[in-house]
Scaffold this motif. Structure first.
Motif, PDB file in Angstrom:
ATOM      1  N   GLY A  12       0.793  -1.226   0.000  1.00  9.36           N
ATOM      2  CA  GLY A  12       0.000   0.000   0.000  1.00  9.36           C
ATOM      3  C   GLY A  12       0.821   1.270   0.000  1.00  9.36           C
ATOM      4  N   VAL A  13       2.115   1.173   0.280  1.00  8.63           N
ATOM      5  CA  VAL A  13       2.937   2.369   0.486  1.00  8.63           C
ATOM      6  C   VAL A  13       3.293   3.108  -0.805  1.00  8.63           C
ATOM      7  N   PRO A  14       3.651   2.429  -1.912  1.00  9.99           N
ATOM      8  CA  PRO A  14       4.079   3.170  -3.106  1.00  9.99           C
ATOM      9  C   PRO A  14       3.057   4.180  -3.618  1.00  9.99           C
ATOM     10  N   GLY A  15       1.789   3.927  -3.420  1.00  9.89           N
ATOM     11  CA  GLY A  15       0.769   4.862  -3.911  1.00  9.89           C
ATOM     12  C   GLY A  15       0.463   6.003  -2.968  1.00  9.89           C
ATOM     13  N   LEU A  16       1.105   6.026  -1.809  1.00 12.10           N
ATOM     14  CA  LEU A  16       0.842   7.070  -0.827  1.00 12.10           C
ATOM     15  C   LEU A  16       1.663   8.321  -1.100  1.00 12.10           C
ATOM     16  N   HIS A  17       1.129   9.452  -0.656  1.00 14.89           N
ATOM     17  CA  HIS A  17       1.875  10.702  -0.646  1.00 14.89           C
ATOM     18  C   HIS A  17       1.864  11.228   0.782  1.00 14.89           C
ATOM     19  N   PRO A  18       2.959  11.819   1.238  1.00 18.47           N
ATOM     20  CA  PRO A  18       3.007  12.290   2.619  1.00 18.47           C
ATOM     21  C   PRO A  18       1.883  13.271   2.931  1.00 18.47           C
ATOM     22  N   GLY A  95      -1.424  12.473  20.314  1.00 20.83           N
ATOM     23  CA  GLY A  95      -2.477  13.041  19.490  1.00 20.83           C
ATOM     24  C   GLY A  95      -3.489  11.962  19.157  1.00 20.83           C
ATOM     25  N   SER A  96      -4.725  12.362  18.886  1.00 23.15           N
ATOM     26  CA  SER A  96      -5.737  11.360  18.515  1.00 23.15           C
ATOM     27  C   SER A  96      -5.391  10.706  17.191  1.00 23.15           C
ATOM     28  N   ASN A  97      -4.582  11.378  16.376  1.00 24.96           N
ATOM     29  CA  ASN A  97      -4.169  10.813  15.095  1.00 24.96           C
ATOM     30  C   ASN A  97      -3.427   9.489  15.286  1.00 24.96           C
ATOM     31  N   GLU A  98      -2.538   9.434  16.291  1.00 25.80           N
ATOM     32  CA  GLU A  98      -1.812   8.192  16.543  1.00 25.80           C
ATOM     33  C   GLU A  98      -2.769   7.066  16.922  1.00 25.80           C
ATOM     34  N   LEU A  99      -3.794   7.414  17.698  1.00 24.23           N
ATOM     35  CA  LEU A  99      -4.736   6.397  18.153  1.00 24.23           C
ATOM     36  C   LEU A  99      -5.593   5.873  16.999  1.00 24.23           C
ATOM     37  N   ILE A 100      -5.941   6.745  16.069  1.00 21.77           N
ATOM     38  CA  ILE A 100      -6.674   6.290  14.885  1.00 21.77           C
ATOM     39  C   ILE A 100      -5.811   5.323  14.086  1.00 21.77           C
ATOM     40  N   ASP A 101      -4.548   5.674  13.921  1.00 20.35           N
ATOM     41  CA  ASP A 101      -3.636   4.767  13.219  1.00 20.35           C
ATOM     42  C   ASP A 101      -3.461   3.461  13.989  1.00 20.35           C
ATOM     43  N   VAL A 123      -6.659  11.310   6.801  1.00 21.99           N
ATOM     44  CA  VAL A 123      -5.883  10.239   7.422  1.00 21.99           C
ATOM     45  C   VAL A 123      -6.576   8.885   7.273  1.00 21.99           C
ATOM     46  N   TYR A 124      -7.904   8.853   7.218  1.00 23.30           N
ATOM     47  CA  TYR A 124      -8.607   7.578   7.063  1.00 23.30           C
ATOM     48  C   TYR A 124      -8.217   6.919   5.744  1.00 23.30           C
ATOM     49  N   ALA A 125      -8.199   7.705   4.679  1.00 24.24           N
ATOM     50  CA  ALA A 125      -7.824   7.156   3.373  1.00 24.24           C
ATOM     51  C   ALA A 125      -6.371   6.709   3.361  1.00 24.24           C
ATOM     52  N   LEU A 126      -5.489   7.517   3.955  1.00 20.45           N
ATOM     53  CA  LEU A 126      -4.064   7.167   3.989  1.00 20.45           C
ATOM     54  C   LEU A 126      -3.835   5.882   4.771  1.00 20.45           C
ATOM     55  N   ALA A 127      -4.479   5.770   5.936  1.00 21.72           N
ATOM     56  CA  ALA A 127      -4.284   4.586   6.774  1.00 21.72           C
ATOM     57  C   ALA A 127      -4.863   3.339   6.120  1.00 21.72           C
ATOM     58  N   THR A 128      -5.994   3.485   5.444  1.00 18.86           N
ATOM     59  CA  THR A 128      -6.610   2.344   4.755  1.00 18.86           C
ATOM     60  C   THR A 128      -5.666   1.796   3.694  1.00 18.86           C
ATOM     61  N   GLN A 129      -5.113   2.681   2.886  1.00 21.70           N
ATOM     62  CA  GLN A 129      -4.210   2.245   1.831  1.00 21.70           C
ATOM     63  C   GLN A 129      -2.924   1.665   2.410  1.00 21.70           C
ATOM     64  N   ALA A 130      -2.400   2.306   3.453  1.00 19.72           N
ATOM     65  CA  ALA A 130      -1.147   1.842   4.035  1.00 19.72           C
ATOM     66  C   ALA A 130      -1.266   0.435   4.602  1.00 19.72           C
ATOM     67  N   HIS A 131      -2.474   0.075   5.079  1.00 15.56           N
ATOM     68  CA  HIS A 131      -2.668  -1.242   5.678  1.00 15.56           C
ATOM     69  C   HIS A 131      -3.244  -2.258   4.695  1.00 15.56           C
ATOM     70  N   GLY A 132      -3.297  -1.881   3.423  1.00 15.47           N
ATOM     71  CA  GLY A 132      -3.685  -2.822   2.385  1.00 15.47           C
ATOM     72  C   GLY A 132      -5.154  -3.182   2.368  1.00 15.47           C
ATOM     73  N   ALA A 133      -5.994  -2.357   3.020  1.00 11.90           N
ATOM     74  CA  ALA A 133      -7.432  -2.636   3.055  1.00 11.90           C
ATOM     75  C   ALA A 133      -8.128  -1.951   1.883  1.00 11.90           C
ATOM     76  N   LYS A 134      -9.390  -2.282   1.700  1.00 13.23           N
ATOM     77  CA  LYS A 134     -10.184  -1.675   0.640  1.00 13.23           C
ATOM     78  C   LYS A 134     -10.898  -0.448   1.185  1.00 13.23           C
ATOM     79  N   ALA A 135     -10.731   0.679   0.533  1.00 12.31           N
ATOM     80  CA  ALA A 135     -11.403   1.908   0.930  1.00 12.31           C
ATOM     81  C   ALA A 135     -12.798   1.953   0.316  1.00 12.31           C
ATOM     82  N   VAL A 136     -13.789   2.224   1.139  1.00 18.57           N
ATOM     83  CA  VAL A 136     -15.163   2.413   0.670  1.00 18.57           C
ATOM     84  C   VAL A 136     -15.537   3.857   1.005  1.00 18.57           C
TER      85      VAL A 136
END
Length: 366
Positions: A12-18, A95-101, A123-136
């Motif tokens: 999931g990482v190659p398609g991510l942008h910081p 931060g709550s961001n860490e807890l969401i991740d 962050v929801y979209a980024l985390a979904t892709q990073a963990h290889g899940a399907k984004a809906v």
């Protein structure tokens, strides 16, 4: 020797942008050779930290050679007392961001789905892709969550649903009846994170009694932060409240000492500073009214907001306006990355900062 590190990364990482944060004042002034800029880009509390938080930080400084309390006992005890929950229902984070991740890291993986709204916290979209899940991603209604459509999007593969209320970056708000009806439709094995980073800015009469719902819905997770209304964004401390057994699972994965000593001390002090919080909320309402009056007077389109920011819809590419505002020493937030290329998100600042932004907008928009 050349190494293709991107090829070695998880799928999931190659398609991510910081993640792109708001532009720092120092960077803008360095680039343009200007001074006295104002930053209204990151939804920070313009008052700065409260006096009780500052005093707590100063008191904690001599102990910085020691590791912080890994379990955050004192802060969790204070939160438990204020929220009327058990301390074992609370988990603290950088931060709550860490807890969401952390939720994603613990519960989400390939072959699973994550449901979230269009135009919501990126962050929801980024985390979904990073963990290889399907984004809906469910299409928004009036720039906010369509909970009926989100409920309909849940399948046996759904593991997590993310809701931000008030929503970031649009400021839209879901009522108690709307969220309660949604929770009644969600299967018990689907986790729902209700991200309430801006809840302190909501009127008391409208604020969701989300903590009370935890008794009825063990799959509900309420996420909050000290970064916004409490003025501690630089210390990064947030918390989640949920079922004790869910907390126990998350603690298996949570990094030790993820909240530093100054953050723990300042957050506990800020939690008890009701006067500061009231001042911050009142200042925000005054600033919000100032922007709304200006937009209405000028016939500008905007999204009514329950947060500490307001989103201006220019109905054309907002990029040139953003750049022109930078040259006036005013930093706001372009949100094309959220799918809203015509919009600028403006954080509510001090009165003089809001005036500065309004005058700059008048000049830039002609």
């Amino acid at each position: 020797m050349n190494i293709d590190f991107l090829a070695l990364a998880n799928p999931g990482v190659p398609g991510l942008h910081p993640y792109q944060p708001g532009k720092p004042v120092e960077e803008l002034e360095r680039e343009l050779g200007i001074s006295h800029s104002v930053k209204l880009a990151s939804n920070e509390n313009p008052l700065g930290p409260g006096p009780k938080a500052i005093a707590a930080i100063q008191k904690a400084l001599p102990e910085l050679a020691r590791y912080p309390d890994a379990n955050g006992f004192s802060l969790k005890t204070a939160l438990a007392s204020k929220l009327k929950v058990g301390a074992d229902q609370i988990i603290l984070g950088n931060g709550s961001n860490e807890l969401i991740d952390l939720l994603f890291h613990t519960f989400v993986g390939p072959q699973q789905e994550v449901v979230y709204s269009q135009y919501t916290f990126i962050v929801y979209a980024l985390a979904t892709q990073a963990h290889g899940a399907k984004a809906v991603e469910v299409p928004a209604v009036n720039c906010g969550h369509d909970l009926d459509a989100m409920a309909a999007a849940i399948t046996p593969a759904t593991r997590l649903v993310c809701i931000t209320n008030p929503n970031n970056p649009t400021g839209t708000f879901l009522t108690q009846n709307e969220v309660k009806a949604f929770m009644a439709c969600v299967p018990a094995n689907v986790l729902v994170v209700l991200d309430e980073a801006y809840t302190e800015y909501v009127n008391d009469a409208e604020r969701l009694p989300s903590i009370d719902w935890l008794k009825e819905y063990p799959n509900l997770i309420v996420s909050r932060t000290f970064s916004k209304a409490y003025g501690l964004a630089g210390l990064r401390v947030g918390y989640m409240v949920c079922h004790p057994e869910l907390v126990a699972v998350l603690n298996r994965v949570r990094e030790p000492f993820n909240c530093n000593s100054l953050a723990l001390a300042a957050a506990e002090a800020a939690l008890g500073d009701d006067a500061y919080l009231a001042e911050a909320v009142a200042l925000n309402r005054q600033g919000m009214a100032m922007y709304e009056a200006f937009f209405n007077e000028q016939g500008l389109k905007y999204i009514p907001s329950k947060g500490n920011f307001i989103t201006l819809d220019l109905e054309r590419d907002a990029g040139p306006v953003y750049e022109a505002l930078l040259r006036e020493g005013v930093i706001v937030r372009p949100i094309a990355g959220y799918g809203l290329p015509a919009c600028l998100r403006i954080s509510i600042g001090l009165e003089q900062e809001n005036h500065r932004c309004i005058e700059a907008l008048k000049k830039v928009l002609g």
